[in-house]
Design a protein around this motif. Structure first.
Motif, mmCIF file in Angstrom:
data_model
loop_
_atom_site.group_PDB
_atom_site.id
_atom_site.type_symbol
_atom_site.label_atom_id
_atom_site.label_comp_id
_atom_site.label_asym_id
_atom_site.label_seq_id
_atom_site.Cartn_x
_atom_site.Cartn_y
_atom_site.Cartn_z
ATOM 1 N N UNK A 43 0.840 -1.203 0.000
ATOM 2 C CA UNK A 43 0.000 0.000 0.000
ATOM 3 C C UNK A 43 0.875 1.253 0.000
ATOM 4 N N UNK A 44 0.677 2.119 -1.011
ATOM 5 C CA UNK A 44 1.409 3.382 -1.117
ATOM 6 C C UNK A 44 0.403 4.535 -1.116
ATOM 7 N N UNK A 45 0.768 5.620 -0.462
ATOM 8 C CA UNK A 45 -0.151 6.753 -0.308
ATOM 9 C C UNK A 45 0.544 8.049 -0.708
ATOM 10 N N UNK A 59 6.578 8.647 -7.696
ATOM 11 C CA UNK A 59 5.856 7.370 -7.691
ATOM 12 C C UNK A 59 5.973 6.704 -9.064
ATOM 13 N N UNK A 60 5.812 7.501 -10.120
ATOM 14 C CA UNK A 60 5.910 6.944 -11.477
ATOM 15 C C UNK A 60 7.318 6.413 -11.748
ATOM 16 N N UNK A 61 8.328 7.229 -11.455
ATOM 17 C CA UNK A 61 9.709 6.842 -11.768
ATOM 18 C C UNK A 61 10.155 5.618 -10.970
ATOM 19 N N UNK A 62 9.794 5.598 -9.708
ATOM 20 C CA UNK A 62 10.384 4.619 -8.800
ATOM 21 C C UNK A 62 9.497 3.420 -8.504
ATOM 22 N N UNK A 63 8.173 3.555 -8.747
ATOM 23 C CA UNK A 63 7.260 2.457 -8.450
ATOM 24 C C UNK A 63 6.551 1.936 -9.702
ATOM 25 N N UNK A 64 5.677 2.747 -10.307
ATOM 26 C CA UNK A 64 4.804 2.217 -11.368
ATOM 27 C C UNK A 64 5.549 1.904 -12.661
ATOM 28 N N UNK A 66 8.364 0.498 -12.657
ATOM 29 C CA UNK A 66 9.250 -0.637 -12.342
ATOM 30 C C UNK A 66 8.503 -1.897 -11.909
ATOM 31 N N UNK A 67 7.219 -1.764 -11.585
ATOM 32 C CA UNK A 67 6.460 -2.910 -11.088
ATOM 33 C C UNK A 67 5.156 -3.072 -11.855
ATOM 34 N N UNK A 68 4.744 -4.311 -12.052
ATOM 35 C CA UNK A 68 3.435 -4.592 -12.629
ATOM 36 C C UNK A 68 2.361 -3.998 -11.712
ATOM 37 N N UNK A 69 1.256 -3.537 -12.311
ATOM 38 C CA UNK A 69 0.233 -2.811 -11.544
ATOM 39 C C UNK A 69 -0.384 -3.663 -10.444
ATOM 40 N N UNK A 101 1.614 7.538 -13.432
ATOM 41 C CA UNK A 101 1.870 6.459 -14.384
ATOM 42 C C UNK A 101 0.971 5.264 -14.207
ATOM 43 N N UNK A 102 -0.302 5.498 -13.814
ATOM 44 C CA UNK A 102 -1.241 4.392 -13.607
ATOM 45 C C UNK A 102 -2.548 4.677 -14.348
ATOM 46 N N UNK A 103 -3.377 3.632 -14.503
ATOM 47 C CA UNK A 103 -4.673 3.758 -15.171
ATOM 48 C C UNK A 103 -5.823 3.910 -14.189
ATOM 49 N N UNK A 104 -5.564 3.633 -12.912
ATOM 50 C CA UNK A 104 -6.605 3.773 -11.894
ATOM 51 C C UNK A 104 -5.935 3.912 -10.526
ATOM 52 N N UNK A 105 -6.694 4.436 -9.565
ATOM 53 C CA UNK A 105 -6.246 4.476 -8.182
ATOM 54 C C UNK A 105 -7.055 3.462 -7.384
#
Length: 370
Positions: A43-45, A59-64, A66-69, A101-105
């Motif tokens: 869980x990230x906030x 968040x985009x550079x370091x998480x999304x 680099x990892x599958x959603x 860098x995501x399609x949904x929250x």
């Protein structure tokens, strides 16, 4: 309601990220994310204003990127300062998706609901707009974060029974406090059957840096356990809490929190008794007796946020080892600083507590007032 996608109760709050030369340290942030996920947490906030609007791109550079959603859950927020009408909300939201860098929250919150902004959210139909976005698949769960009285919390939950969760400022020091009222707000959520996300479980780091007398109470139980671990476990031990956020800014904090929360052990009676003694010992410390009426601020020619500054002075007395520079920065953002006081005395003439405000503004501020 139980959110099955939530693996463990510790959430990575992305408001106090690791910094280097006044920039987010991506390499450290990536290592922290990797450690967090490898240990079973997901869980990230974040929020648009965090780290001067730099948290979402990080968040985009370091998480999304680099990892599958499906490896992580992401919570974001709708902040009042970024929309003036209902028409502004959707473009702002879509920009937040792009920045992250995501399609949904997974979780989307009406940010920091209080008596000053709640009507703005209602006027702009922010709750309704969020649920439209949920229907379209852009949000999985809608909730709100809250900073006010249990009475206003009750009002919001009566107005919007459709919300799925509430994020509360909750920690053992504020559990019975007159200002934060953690227990009373938590009990409102329980009555309305709303799961709770906890923010500020360590009170902005203050409960990680206890005064010597207070820390001695914990040492009687476990000298090897950090002060922060007891604070996290207090919040996580509550039945209606499904997530405890921690704003981790370095790998040491990350490691300690993972150790505490990976195989969570609820507090026992002895530990609750120790916490009661800690709160009592801290409350004995002599403090500035400001009641936060704000009469002093209305006529201040330098627009100094006097009650907030006094609150920081009090925290410096209660938690002497805590770095309060960020708190001071927020308290004086767009406002005068203590050093700007021109000693006109208007504040003292209207203070119901007859505090020597001019003298107090000269006291214990030098560390932060630059």
């Amino acid at each position: 309601m139980h959110f099955e996608e939530v693996k463990k109760k510790l959430g990575f709050g992305c408001m106090r990220l690791p910094m280097k030369d006044d920039n987010i340290d991506d390499e450290v942030f990536k290592r922290m994310i990797d450690s967090f996920i490898e240990n079973g947490f997901n869980y990230f906030d974040t929020a648009h204003p965090y780290v001067d609007e730099r948290s979402e791109p990080a968040i985009k550079r370091c998480l999304s990127d680099r990892y599958e959603r499906n490896r992580f859950l992401l919570a974001n927020k709708l902040s009042a300062n970024y929309f003036k009408s209902q028409a502004d909300i959707r473009p702002l939201f879509m920009n937040q998706l792009s920045l992250c860098g995501v399609d949904y929250f997974d979780f989307y919150l009406m940010h920091s609901q209080n008596s000053n902004n709640y009507q703005h959210f209602n006027k702009c139909k922010a709750y309704e707009e969020a649920f439209k976005l949920k229907e379209e698949g852009f949000i999985r769960h809608v909730g709100f974060s809250f900073h006010d009285s249990p009475e206003l919390l009750e009002e919001i939950l009566n107005d919007h029974p459709e919300v799925e969760f509430v994020q509360l400022q909750l920690n053992y020091y504020d559990w019975e406090s007159d200002d934060i009222q953690s227990r009373k707000c938590y009990e409102v959520c329980v009555r309305h059957n709303k799961p709770v996300v906890v923010m500020e479980p360590v009170k902005g780091g203050k409960l990680a840096n206890l005064p010597k007398e207070a820390r001695e109470e914990l040492d009687k139980i476990d000298q090897n356990a950090s002060s922060a671990s007891f604070a996290l476990r207090f919040a996580a031990s509550l039945d209606n809490v499904f997530m405890v956020l921690s704003g981790m800014s370095d790998e040491i904090q990350m490691s300690d929190n993972i150790k505490t929360m990976k195989d969570l052990q609820p507090l026992d009676d002895q530990e609750y008794q120790a916490i009661d003694k800690i709160v009592a010992s801290i409350k004995k410390i002599p403090l500035i007796q400001c009641t936060y009426c704000k009469y002093c601020t209305k006529g201040c020619p330098m627009n100094i946020n006097i009650p907030e500054i006094f609150d920081i002075c009090n925290d410096a007395q209660k938690f002497p080892d805590t770095d309060l520079r960020l708190s001071y920065k927020w308290a004086t953002r767009g406002r005068g600083k203590a050093m700007d006081c021109i000693k006109c005395g208007k504040c003292e003439s209207v203070c119901p507590q007859h505090l020597p405000i001019r003298q107090l503004l000269d006291k214990d501020i030098s560390t932060y007032d630059h």
